[in-house]
Scaffold this motif. Structure first.
Motif, mmCIF file in Angstrom:
data_model
loop_
_atom_site.group_PDB
_atom_site.id
_atom_site.type_symbol
_atom_site.label_atom_id
_atom_site.label_comp_id
_atom_site.label_asym_id
_atom_site.label_seq_id
_atom_site.Cartn_x
_atom_site.Cartn_y
_atom_site.Cartn_z
ATOM 1 N N MET B 1 0.859 -1.189 0.000
ATOM 2 C CA MET B 1 0.000 0.000 0.000
ATOM 3 C C MET B 1 0.890 1.232 0.000
ATOM 4 O O MET B 1 1.813 1.335 0.781
ATOM 5 C CB MET B 1 -0.884 -0.082 1.242
ATOM 6 N N HIS B 15 -7.436 3.050 5.318
ATOM 7 C CA HIS B 15 -8.723 2.371 5.324
ATOM 8 C C HIS B 15 -9.839 3.407 5.273
ATOM 9 O O HIS B 15 -9.650 4.555 5.658
ATOM 10 C CB HIS B 15 -8.839 1.514 6.575
ATOM 11 N N ASN B 122 -14.428 -2.126 5.478
ATOM 12 C CA ASN B 122 -13.007 -2.440 5.372
ATOM 13 C C ASN B 122 -12.748 -3.934 5.488
ATOM 14 O O ASN B 122 -11.936 -4.495 4.751
ATOM 15 C CB ASN B 122 -12.228 -1.683 6.451
ATOM 16 N N ASN B 125 -13.904 -5.682 2.254
ATOM 17 C CA ASN B 125 -12.998 -5.485 1.115
ATOM 18 C C ASN B 125 -11.689 -6.231 1.301
ATOM 19 O O ASN B 125 -11.286 -7.025 0.463
ATOM 20 C CB ASN B 125 -12.672 -4.000 0.945
ATOM 21 N N MET B 126 -10.986 -5.899 2.393
ATOM 22 C CA MET B 126 -9.609 -6.372 2.502
ATOM 23 C C MET B 126 -9.497 -7.787 3.032
ATOM 24 O O MET B 126 -8.674 -8.561 2.561
ATOM 25 C CB MET B 126 -8.804 -5.397 3.349
ATOM 26 N N VAL B 164 -5.738 -7.357 -4.662
ATOM 27 C CA VAL B 164 -5.741 -5.943 -4.262
ATOM 28 C C VAL B 164 -6.697 -5.141 -5.133
ATOM 29 O O VAL B 164 -7.484 -4.334 -4.635
ATOM 30 C CB VAL B 164 -4.303 -5.370 -4.328
ATOM 31 N N VAL B 165 -6.667 -5.379 -6.457
ATOM 32 C CA VAL B 165 -7.531 -4.599 -7.346
ATOM 33 C C VAL B 165 -8.996 -4.914 -7.077
ATOM 34 O O VAL B 165 -9.838 -4.011 -6.970
ATOM 35 C CB VAL B 165 -7.170 -4.866 -8.830
ATOM 36 N N SER B 168 -10.233 -3.303 -4.018
ATOM 37 C CA SER B 168 -10.516 -1.884 -4.221
ATOM 38 C C SER B 168 -11.820 -1.702 -4.991
ATOM 39 O O SER B 168 -12.536 -0.727 -4.801
ATOM 40 C CB SER B 168 -9.356 -1.198 -4.948
ATOM 41 N N PHE B 171 -14.697 -1.396 -2.719
ATOM 42 C CA PHE B 171 -14.975 -0.025 -2.296
ATOM 43 C C PHE B 171 -15.826 0.694 -3.331
ATOM 44 O O PHE B 171 -16.763 1.422 -2.994
ATOM 45 C CB PHE B 171 -13.670 0.744 -2.062
ATOM 46 N N MET B 192 -9.257 3.990 -8.787
ATOM 47 C CA MET B 192 -8.961 2.948 -7.808
ATOM 48 C C MET B 192 -8.211 1.799 -8.459
ATOM 49 O O MET B 192 -7.232 1.285 -7.907
ATOM 50 C CB MET B 192 -10.248 2.410 -7.171
ATOM 51 N N HIS B 196 -4.423 0.857 -7.478
ATOM 52 C CA HIS B 196 -4.257 -0.428 -6.813
ATOM 53 C C HIS B 196 -3.536 -1.463 -7.658
ATOM 54 O O HIS B 196 -3.025 -2.433 -7.117
ATOM 55 C CB HIS B 196 -5.601 -0.947 -6.301
#
Lengths: 249, 239
Positions: B1, B15, B122, B125-126, B164-165, B168, B171, B192, B196
């Motif tokens: 990140m 975040h 958060n 997503n993550m 990761v993409v 994102s 989001f 994004m 990302h």
């Protein structure tokens, strides 16, 4: 944990049980987030409440503001919004700004800042250990609180390991620069993982031999007395009062 | 990140904060996150039973410690690892997602990073999307790619970028459902995805070298090698 934000002071807020503080901050944040963004007076009221709690907790304003800079990336997003927003536009200093974008920027900055300040006050007045006890008393599933306990307990150990490995690399003429360091960095992470995993196994075996059966024994004190709940309810009740007054006015 | 230095502190919020996504949508995703985590706890217990807490705790501390190691990317800009794909490959999707979620909860409560009301977003997503995407890709790629360090590294790289993409993009979906400001969703998605992808490549390179390093020394500790290759190995043994 030396990198936690806990600020060791003697204050009525510090003495409150962790669970009542968590609930108060959570309710306060929810009220702030659901407040319509046009209610400017309400947000001023919330800021006053935060200032009162900070004063009670003897947390200096400078300390809070310095750590609130964690929010900067979102402030940058907010700066972009008036330019990128849609709809009706206003002229200001020769720039065409979107009204919707301005409201959006205000919304993010106001709610984000109040939320960060409330979280910072919680972190400043509560030790990591107490926070986990508080979550446990709030019926947070024990798998999560236990993982958290181990994580917090070993964070310093692993961070120190990582730091020692970095210093050892530097001592051998390693010159960290741009992308060329990726390999050394990643190999270091690999070694760190091996050390953590093997430490995890040793810790687990040590625990087993001391009678661990999947649940940590409860060793600490009583949950918060009713008086503390009443005291800490002052924050959410006051903010709810502000919200309702602002909406009715 | 990637995060830029602000002088006062070398950590920056990465975040979602309070007030970016509205209340109802945040609440819905809090439920999604809770259900997802409950499922992960149940499956993780099958993997680790009473070893779960100590091992997952150490791995969570590992992810946290790795996130604290910033590396200089460009002057003034430093990057650090998120650790989602790395965790999935090393300890499996369920323990991995739990670890990332625990890190997020602690960052929210102790470091004011990520809003309390945005915790569900958060985590979804993550921890959930990131781990799920990584899991599916790792499981698929390990069957296709050659069984050597290069194949393992490529798997880590591809799974990191995609994880990761797509996290994102989580989001972007949340913002489309409950964003507090009217913005062009296409523009957000493009921004994004662009940012990302870069983050994902950096993350992927590190994850790849890390996993290959661990696989060389202690292949028995790499969950991806133990669990996703079993059918292939079993077949090889029978043949």
């Amino acid at each position: 944990m030396n990198n936690s934000l806990h600020l060791d002071r003697e204050s009525p807020i510090h003495r409150l049980s962790p669970e009542v503080k968590i609930v108060a901050v959570l309710l306060f944040t929810v009220i702030v987030v659901v407040t319509p963004r046009e209610e400017f007076a309400a947000f001023a009221g919330y800021a006053v409440l935060i200032a009162i709690v900070a004063a009670l907790a003897r947390v200096p304003a400078g300390w809070l503001l310095k750590r609130a800079t964690i929010e900067l990336p979102f402030v940058l997003l907010a700066v972009v919004l008036p330019f990128a927003g849609h709809g009706e536009r206003v002229e200001w200093l020769g720039m065409s700004l979107s009204v919707e974008g301005l409201y959006g920027a205000w919304n993010i900055v106001a709610k984000g800042t109040l939320g960060v300040l409330a979280s910072l006050l919680l972190a400043a007045t509560t030790t990591t250990r107490d926070l986990i006890i508080g979550l446990d008393r709030l019926r947070c599933p024990d798998v999560i609180t236990q993982i958290m306990t181990f994580m917090v307990r070993y964070l310093d150990v692993l961070a120190d390991d990582a730091r020692r490995m970095r210093i050892a690399r530097l001592a051998r003429g390693y010159d960290p620069r741009f992308l060329w360091q990726v390999k050394a960095f990643a190999v270091g992470i690999g070694a760190l993982f091996l050390r953590s995993y093997e430490r995890g196994e040793r810790v687990y075996l040590a625990m087993l031999s001391r009678g661990y059966a999947g649940r940590m024994p409860v060793t600490v004190g009583a949950p918060a007395p009713a008086a503390e709940w009443v005291l800490s309810a002052a924050l959410p009740v006051a903010s709810a009062g502000i919200a309702v007054t602002a909406l009715l006015a | 990140m990637l995060s830029s230095y602000a002088g006062a502190m070398d950590t920056q919020a990465m975040h979602i904060a309070n007030g970016i996504v509205d209340g109802p949508v945040s609440a819905i995703f809090l439920i999604v996150a809770a259900v997802g985590l409950a499922f992960c706890v149940w499956r993780a217990k099958l993997d680790l039973d009473d070893r779960l807490a100590p091992m997952a705790g150490l791995v969570a501390a590992f992810i946290f410690a790795v996130q604290m190691l910033n590396f200089q990317v460009l002057p003034g800009v430093s990057g650090h690892l998120l650790g989602g794909t790395l965790a999935v490959m090393l300890v499996g999707p369920y323990v991995g997602a739990l670890c990332v979620a625990t890190v997020l909860i602690v960052q929210c409560l102790l470091f004011a990073d990520g809003g309390l009301t945005a915790l569900g977003l958060n985590i979804t997503n993550m921890a959930l999307i990131g781990a799920a995407v990584a899991y599916v890709l790792v499981a698929a790629l390990l069957r296709v790619l050659p069984r050597n360090p290069a194949g393992l590294g490529a798997t880590a790289l591809i799974a990191s970028v995609a994880g990761v993409v797509l996290a994102s993009m989580g989001f972007v979906v949340e913002y489309a459902l409950g964003g507090t400001t009217e913005l062009s969703i296409g523009a957000i998605a493009a921004t994004m995805a662009g940012v990302h992808t870069l983050i994902g490549i950096g993350e992927g390179l590190i994850a790849a070298v890390t996993v290959v390093t661990v696989a060389r020394v202690r292949p028995d500790l790499v969950y991806a090698l133990r669990h996703f290759r079993r059918p292939v190995l079993a077949k090889a043994v029978i043949a």
